[in-house]
Design a protein around this motif. Structure first.
Motif, short mmCIF file in Angstrom:
data_model
loop_
_atom_site.label_atom_id
_atom_site.label_comp_id
_atom_site.label_asym_id
_atom_site.label_seq_id
_atom_site.Cartn_x
_atom_site.Cartn_y
_atom_site.Cartn_z
N GLN A 1 0.84 -1.21 0.00
CA GLN A 1 0.00 0.00 0.00
C GLN A 1 0.88 1.26 0.00
O GLN A 1 0.60 2.21 -0.73
N ARG A 2 1.93 1.26 0.80
CA ARG A 2 2.84 2.41 0.84
C ARG A 2 3.47 2.64 -0.54
O ARG A 2 3.59 3.78 -1.00
N MET A 3 3.88 1.55 -1.20
CA MET A 3 4.49 1.66 -2.53
C MET A 3 3.46 2.17 -3.55
O MET A 3 3.79 2.99 -4.40
N GLU A 4 2.23 1.67 -3.45
CA GLU A 4 1.17 2.10 -4.38
C GLU A 4 0.90 3.59 -4.23
O GLU A 4 0.77 4.32 -5.21
N GLU A 5 0.84 4.07 -2.98
CA GLU A 5 0.60 5.49 -2.74
C GLU A 5 1.75 6.32 -3.30
O GLU A 5 1.54 7.37 -3.91
N ALA A 6 2.98 5.86 -3.09
CA ALA A 6 4.15 6.58 -3.61
C ALA A 6 4.12 6.61 -5.14
O ALA A 6 4.42 7.63 -5.76
N ARG A 7 3.74 5.47 -5.75
CA ARG A 7 3.62 5.40 -7.21
C ARG A 7 2.57 6.39 -7.72
O ARG A 7 2.78 7.08 -8.70
N ASP A 8 1.43 6.44 -7.02
CA ASP A 8 0.36 7.37 -7.41
C ASP A 8 0.86 8.81 -7.33
O ASP A 8 0.58 9.62 -8.22
N ASN A 9 1.59 9.13 -6.28
CA ASN A 9 2.13 10.49 -6.11
C ASN A 9 3.14 10.84 -7.20
O ASN A 9 3.27 11.99 -7.59
N ALA A 10 3.87 9.83 -7.67
CA ALA A 10 4.92 10.07 -8.65
C ALA A 10 4.37 10.23 -10.07
O ALA A 10 5.03 10.86 -10.91
N CYS A 11 3.20 9.68 -10.36
CA CYS A 11 2.57 9.82 -11.68
C CYS A 11 3.51 9.48 -12.84
O CYS A 11 3.55 10.21 -13.84
N ASN A 12 4.31 8.44 -12.69
CA ASN A 12 5.24 8.01 -13.75
C ASN A 12 6.27 9.07 -14.14
O ASN A 12 6.86 9.01 -15.21
N ASP A 13 6.50 10.05 -13.30
CA ASP A 13 7.52 11.07 -13.54
C ASP A 13 8.80 10.59 -12.85
O ASP A 13 8.80 10.35 -11.64
N MET A 14 9.88 10.43 -13.61
CA MET A 14 11.11 9.85 -13.05
C MET A 14 11.63 10.65 -11.87
O MET A 14 12.06 10.10 -10.87
N GLY A 15 11.60 11.97 -11.96
CA GLY A 15 12.06 12.81 -10.84
C GLY A 15 11.23 12.57 -9.60
O GLY A 15 11.75 12.47 -8.49
N LYS A 16 9.92 12.47 -9.79
CA LYS A 16 9.03 12.23 -8.66
C LYS A 16 9.16 10.81 -8.14
O LYS A 16 8.96 10.56 -6.95
N MET A 17 9.51 9.86 -9.02
CA MET A 17 9.75 8.48 -8.57
C MET A 17 10.88 8.50 -7.53
O MET A 17 10.78 7.87 -6.49
N LEU A 18 11.93 9.23 -7.85
CA LEU A 18 13.06 9.31 -6.93
C LEU A 18 12.65 9.99 -5.63
O LEU A 18 13.09 9.62 -4.56
N GLN A 19 11.78 10.99 -5.75
CA GLN A 19 11.35 11.76 -4.59
C GLN A 19 10.41 10.96 -3.68
O GLN A 19 10.52 11.02 -2.46
N PHE A 20 9.46 10.24 -4.27
CA PHE A 20 8.44 9.56 -3.48
C PHE A 20 8.67 8.07 -3.29
O PHE A 20 8.50 7.54 -2.20
N LEU A 21 9.02 7.38 -4.37
CA LEU A 21 9.08 5.92 -4.35
C LEU A 21 10.37 5.39 -3.72
O LEU A 21 10.34 4.47 -2.92
#
Length: 121
Positions: free
Chosen positions: A30-50
């Protein structure tokens, strides 16, 4: 036949299996899913959230095996896995599964095709 590494370091495969299992635990999934949702497939946001969530999940497991409970411990664990991937197909397979859990599949945007995109490994 089991990987040759089993005789050298039987616990590395076990630790790796435990880390993969931890990612599958409902609260971590669930934590990973929420982080993925926050990142919206944006690589920079993946690093930030995921990445921080993935790092925390790994830390929780590997600290019991003598790795430091910080980002450096996770990096050492990753380097150790990498060093055995070529020698042990089981480690290589589990490493691929682990990476797939928190690294998005790399796809090149259409305009970048043939311009030397980033390779994944």
């Amino acid at each position: 036949r089991p990987g040759r590494l089993a005789a050298v370091c039987p616990s590395l495969a076990a630790v790796l299996a435990e880390v993969i299992k931890a990612f599958g635990a409902p609260e971590n999934a669930q934590r990973m899913e929420e982080a993925r949702d926050n990142a919206c497939n944006d690589m920079g946001k993946m690093l930030q959230f995921l990445l921080p969530v993935a790092t925390q999940i790994q830390q929780d497991v590997i600290k019991a095996y003598g790795f430091s409970n910080d980002g450096e411990g996770v990096l050492k664990f990753a380097r150790l896995i990498k060093s055995y991937e070529s020698q042990d197909p089981e480690i290589a397979s589990m490493s691929g599964k682990l990476k797939a859990m928190f690294l998005p599949p790399m796809t090149l945007p259409p305009h970048a095709a043939g311009t030397g995109g980033v390779a994944t490994s």
